[in-house]
Design an enzyme around this catalytic site. Structure first.
Site, PDB file in Angstrom:
ATOM      1  N   GLU A 230     -11.155  25.500  54.800  1.00  0.00           N
ATOM      2  CA  GLU A 230     -10.515  24.221  55.184  1.00  0.00           C
ATOM      3  C   GLU A 230      -9.133  24.490  55.780  1.00  0.00           C
ATOM      4  O   GLU A 230      -8.430  25.378  55.293  1.00  0.00           O
ATOM      5  CB  GLU A 230     -10.353  23.327  53.936  1.00  0.00           C
ATOM      6  CG  GLU A 230     -11.667  22.841  53.404  1.00  0.00           C
ATOM      7  CD  GLU A 230     -11.541  22.090  52.075  1.00  0.00           C
ATOM      8  OE1 GLU A 230     -10.404  21.786  51.658  1.00  0.00           O
ATOM      9  OE2 GLU A 230     -12.574  21.825  51.458  1.00  0.00           O
TER      10      GLU A 230
ATOM     11  N   ARG B 236     -16.098  21.942  45.792  1.00  0.00           N
ATOM     12  CA  ARG B 236     -15.166  22.911  46.347  1.00  0.00           C
ATOM     13  C   ARG B 236     -15.840  23.719  47.449  1.00  0.00           C
ATOM     14  O   ARG B 236     -16.986  24.157  47.288  1.00  0.00           O
ATOM     15  CB  ARG B 236     -14.747  23.862  45.245  1.00  0.00           C
ATOM     16  CG  ARG B 236     -13.400  24.461  45.236  1.00  0.00           C
ATOM     17  CD  ARG B 236     -12.240  23.774  45.906  1.00  0.00           C
ATOM     18  NE  ARG B 236     -11.096  23.667  45.055  1.00  0.00           N
ATOM     19  CZ  ARG B 236     -10.585  22.505  44.613  1.00  0.00           C
ATOM     20  NH1 ARG B 236     -11.107  21.363  44.975  1.00  0.00           N
ATOM     21  NH2 ARG B 236      -9.514  22.493  43.861  1.00  0.00           N
TER      22      ARG B 236
ATOM     23  N   HIS C  19     -11.533  16.320  52.376  1.00  0.00           N
ATOM     24  CA  HIS C  19     -11.209  16.668  50.983  1.00  0.00           C
ATOM     25  C   HIS C  19     -10.389  15.546  50.319  1.00  0.00           C
ATOM     26  O   HIS C  19      -9.276  15.782  49.830  1.00  0.00           O
ATOM     27  CB  HIS C  19     -10.451  18.008  50.920  1.00  0.00           C
ATOM     28  CG  HIS C  19     -10.541  18.682  49.582  1.00  0.00           C
ATOM     29  ND1 HIS C  19     -10.605  20.048  49.422  1.00  0.00           N
ATOM     30  CD2 HIS C  19     -10.567  18.171  48.325  1.00  0.00           C
ATOM     31  CE1 HIS C  19     -10.651  20.360  48.142  1.00  0.00           C
ATOM     32  NE2 HIS C  19     -10.629  19.221  47.450  1.00  0.00           N
TER      33      HIS C  19
END
Ligand code: DGY
Length: 325
Positions: free
Chosen positions: A269, A240, A287
């Site tokens: 992000e 993460r 991701h």
């Protein structure tokens, strides 16, 4: 005619999962996949009893105060740092995630990052495509061997252990660090040994991170930790954004202290630190570690099953806030 509860699916999901939801609910779904900001989310949640959310939907006290009918929020992700659990509990909202179904796919992808970073796959692919390949020569794209190297795993949960098991075929030394050691049988099956954080950093040729994001893990890997890494080591990150201090990583890559990085997650992000984009020794992916067709489908279906259970029995299988609600 029974009136079905109204639910919102905040992003595009699979058609059969929508059909499953429709058996139980009146479904509003965002199949056009337009990201919703806080305002749009609140508006779309008006009058809804349940929501299937993704990691980009922020569910906090402010949102919940605008959605008094909401009873359940089911995240299509194992990570749930987009959901304020205390605020959910206070508002009487059940929150769930999707643990388990993505472990193998995420471990597979971690290995894709390990191999492509160590053996410079992306960089050499770009070279060939750009017409730069003029013939074979001995020192072309020299990389780092993965076999017989030392793999350091930070975070030895379900995913970290699967990454370790995949290392068996590469004859690696596998070390790990977590808040506490795993049991002896798990260590044996993964051929992995518990070490301190500092030893992990000092000995790993490849350091891979599998830690959930929480305030306590914010910048767990920052300048101090990067400075303790074995010079020339590679860092892999598919857990993460925020667990690694990206600005500090940029500096460590620039100085050569860290030789390369394979990164699937970032702070802020999708607006990642632009310095990464200019670095050839960094593999960047958006991701997608859990993004195999089967796994993303399983995540969406599990979230849907959580939503059905939350709004029918009140005890969804993956409840995150059991006691407080
Ligand atoms: C998760 O499940 O938390 C993943 O990051 C989603 O891709």
């Amino acid at each position: 005619m029974t009136i079905k509860p109204k639910v919102l699916v905040t992003r595009e999901i699979f058609d059969d999962v929508i059909e499953y939801l429709k058996q139980h609910f009146e479904v509003t779904s965002n199949q056009s996949d337009t990201p919703m900001d806080a305002e749009a989310l609140a508006k779309n949640l008006a009058g809804k009893t349940g929501a299937m959310t993704t990691l980009v939907d922020r569910v906090d006290a402010q949102l919940l105060s605008r959605c008094p009918t909401l009873k359940a929020v089911c995240n299509i992700a194992v990570g749930f740092n987009n959901i304020d659990l205390a605020a959910c509990s206070k508002a009487g909202v059940l929150a769930t995630n999707t643990p388990g179904v993505l472990d193998d796919s995420t471990a597979d992808f971690t290995w894709a990052l390990i191999l492509s970073t160590a053996r410079r796959v992306v960089e050499s692919d770009a070279h060939v495509r750009a017409g730069g390949w003029k013939g074979w020569y001995l020192k072309q794209f020299l990389g780092a061997d993965v076999h017989h190297a030392t793999l350091g795993i930070l975070g030895f949960g379900r995913i970290g252990r699967r990454v370790a098991r995949r290392a068996l075929g590469f004859d690696m030394t596998v070390l790990y660090h977590d808040t506490q050691p795993a049991d002896a049988a798990t260590e044996r099956s993964c051929n992995a040994a518990f070490v301190s954080m500092d030893e992990l950093l000092a000995r790993a040729d490849i350091l891979t991170i599998h830690i959930p994001y929480a305030p306590a893990t914010h910048h767990l890997v920052s300048s101090r930790e990067l400075g303790k890494m074995k010079p020339g080591a590679i860092l892999i990150h598919a857990s993460r954004g925020g667990v690694v201090d990206d600005a500090a990583l940029v500096e460590a890559l620039k100085s050569g202290r860290v030789a390369g990085a394979g990164l699937d997650v970032f702070e802020n992000e999708p607006n990642l630190n632009p310095a990464f984009l200019a670095m050839k020794n960094v593999v960047l992916t958006p991701h997608i570690a859990s993004s195999s067709e089967a796994t993303r489908h399983a995540m969406a279906m599990l979230a849907a099953q959580n939503l059905v259970a939350a709004l029918t029995t009140g005890t969804p299988p993956n409840l995150l806030n059991p006691k407080q609600v």
